[in-house]
Design a protein around this motif. Sequence first.
Motif, PDB file in Angstrom:
ATOM      1  N   TYR A 125      -9.688  -2.551  -7.089  1.00 50.96           N
ATOM      2  CA  TYR A 125     -10.880  -1.055  -7.011  1.00 50.96           C
ATOM      3  C   TYR A 125     -10.522   0.083  -6.363  1.00 50.96           C
ATOM      4  CZ  TYR A 125     -10.656  -6.269  -3.538  1.00 50.96           C
ATOM      5  OH  TYR A 125     -10.516  -6.979  -3.977  1.00 50.96           O
ATOM      6  N   TYR A 130     -11.986   3.033  -4.544  1.00 50.30           N
ATOM      7  CA  TYR A 130     -12.806   3.512  -3.390  1.00 50.30           C
ATOM      8  C   TYR A 130     -12.808   4.816  -3.144  1.00 50.30           C
ATOM      9  CZ  TYR A 130     -12.097  -1.358  -1.469  1.00 50.30           C
ATOM     10  OH  TYR A 130     -12.138  -2.388  -0.966  1.00 50.30           O
ATOM     11  N   PRO A 152     -12.681   4.505   3.205  1.00 50.55           N
ATOM     12  CA  PRO A 152     -12.663   4.240   1.819  1.00 50.55           C
ATOM     13  C   PRO A 152     -13.555   3.517   1.530  1.00 50.55           C
ATOM     14  CG  PRO A 152     -10.114   3.853   2.657  1.00 50.55           C
ATOM     15  CD  PRO A 152     -10.927   3.871   3.944  1.00 50.55           C
ATOM     16  N   LEU A 163      -9.090   6.302  -4.458  1.00 49.59           N
ATOM     17  CA  LEU A 163      -8.404   5.234  -3.773  1.00 49.59           C
ATOM     18  C   LEU A 163      -8.201   4.235  -4.905  1.00 49.59           C
ATOM     19  CD1 LEU A 163      -8.048   5.533  -0.208  1.00 49.59           C
ATOM     20  CD2 LEU A 163      -6.000   5.957  -1.329  1.00 49.59           C
ATOM     21  N   LYS A 221      -5.279  -6.311  -6.100  1.00 52.36           N
ATOM     22  CA  LYS A 221      -4.793  -7.549  -5.179  1.00 52.36           C
ATOM     23  C   LYS A 221      -4.928  -9.309  -6.345  1.00 52.36           C
ATOM     24  CE  LYS A 221      -9.307  -9.876  -3.127  1.00 52.36           C
ATOM     25  NZ  LYS A 221      -8.516 -11.055  -3.946  1.00 52.36           N
ATOM     26  N   LYS A 236      -4.990  -9.532   0.757  1.00 54.24           N
ATOM     27  CA  LYS A 236      -4.536  -7.978   0.685  1.00 54.24           C
ATOM     28  C   LYS A 236      -4.684  -7.818  -0.061  1.00 54.24           C
ATOM     29  CE  LYS A 236       0.715  -8.235   0.951  1.00 54.24           C
ATOM     30  NZ  LYS A 236       1.510  -8.098   1.818  1.00 54.24           N
ATOM     31  N   LEU A 237      -5.084  -5.910  -0.334  1.00 52.74           N
ATOM     32  CA  LEU A 237      -5.548  -5.389  -1.206  1.00 52.74           C
ATOM     33  C   LEU A 237      -3.695  -4.385  -1.557  1.00 52.74           C
ATOM     34  CD1 LEU A 237      -7.940  -6.168  -1.094  1.00 52.74           C
ATOM     35  CD2 LEU A 237      -8.611  -4.025  -1.171  1.00 52.74           C
ATOM     36  N   PHE A 247      -2.711  -0.576  -2.317  1.00 54.69           N
ATOM     37  CA  PHE A 247      -3.717   0.339  -2.351  1.00 54.69           C
ATOM     38  C   PHE A 247      -2.497   1.731  -2.855  1.00 54.69           C
ATOM     39  CE2 PHE A 247      -7.331   1.163  -0.732  1.00 54.69           C
ATOM     40  CZ  PHE A 247      -7.287   0.242  -0.150  1.00 54.69           C
ATOM     41  N   GLY A 248      -3.128   2.869  -4.686  1.00 57.20           N
ATOM     42  CA  GLY A 248      -2.470   3.533  -5.086  1.00 57.20           C
ATOM     43  C   GLY A 248      -2.401   5.352  -3.675  1.00 57.20           C
ATOM     44  N   SER A 249      -1.054   6.001  -4.677  1.00 63.35           N
ATOM     45  CA  SER A 249      -1.141   7.179  -3.342  1.00 63.35           C
ATOM     46  C   SER A 249      -3.414   7.535  -3.528  1.00 63.35           C
ATOM     47  CB  SER A 249      -0.447   7.863  -4.090  1.00 63.35           C
ATOM     48  OG  SER A 249       1.057   7.425  -3.849  1.00 63.35           O
ATOM     49  N   GLN A 308      -8.313  -7.365   8.699  1.00 65.80           N
ATOM     50  CA  GLN A 308      -7.348  -6.771   8.288  1.00 65.80           C
ATOM     51  C   GLN A 308      -6.632  -5.646   8.167  1.00 65.80           C
ATOM     52  OE1 GLN A 308      -6.209  -7.373   4.362  1.00 65.80           O
ATOM     53  NE2 GLN A 308      -7.989  -9.235   4.091  1.00 65.80           N
ATOM     54  N   TYR A 326      -5.082  -1.893   8.607  1.00 62.60           N
ATOM     55  CA  TYR A 326      -3.861  -1.602   7.285  1.00 62.60           C
ATOM     56  C   TYR A 326      -3.603   0.510   7.547  1.00 62.60           C
ATOM     57  CZ  TYR A 326      -6.088  -4.121   3.217  1.00 62.60           C
ATOM     58  OH  TYR A 326      -6.189  -4.770   2.493  1.00 62.60           O
ATOM     59  N   GLY A 366      -2.206   6.840   0.126  1.00 62.71           N
ATOM     60  CA  GLY A 366      -2.640   5.183  -0.068  1.00 62.71           C
ATOM     61  C   GLY A 366      -2.545   4.711   1.270  1.00 62.71           C
TER      62      GLY A 366
END
Lengths: 113, 110
Positions: free
Chosen positions: A33, A35, A43, A91, A95, A101-102, A104-106, B33, B35, B42
Amino acid sequence: EAGVAQSPRYKIIEKRQSVAFWCNPISGHATLYWYQQILGQGPKLLIQFQNNGVVDDSQLPKDRFSAERLKGVDSTLKIQPAKLEDSAVYLCASKETGGEKLFFGSGTQLSVL
Amino acid sequence: SQQGEEDPQALSIQEGENATMNCSYKTSINNLQWYRQNSGRGLVHLILIRSNEREKHSGRLRVTLDTSKKSSSLLITASRAADTASYFCATFVVDYKLSFGAGTTVTVRA
């Protein structure tokens, strides 16, 4: 386990210039993904890949944004030409197939001047 | 448009207090969910609750879901400075599409 890798971490460009972001998802994750997160907002999904095919790009401004995921692994997101309103954090998330659940990178923080 | 909306937008509490935030959504969901996002980072998955569940716990987190009201709440008990972050609810509208709310920014004061 290595996480989602993104680069660059920060990017500053002038409007009408082009920019590209890179993402390497977690090994074996088929879904990827991109975002866009504008300051103070949540996001917003730009595009989703399943392997190297596009599942959803309904919110991608296709006149200026493009994305590809060659070979179904890493992905690039490009903006050409950039506008002031493109200033945001981009972002990448991945998955695993069947997962919910995803990861994420920074993110890449883009400033368009 | 975003599926979920969190309330409040911002929350400031003393260390050791509990923090509660709410999420409302618009359409039927498969799961919801939560987060967490620390400044400049992130998002990190915290907890998932399915549409047929009413409450779920994970450590100091407690999530409730009321599908009749299309709402969820996240409770963080005995807050710590490290809990300072933005919290987002996200809903799976269809099997693959995860849609996020605008988030609640939590500040825990020492």
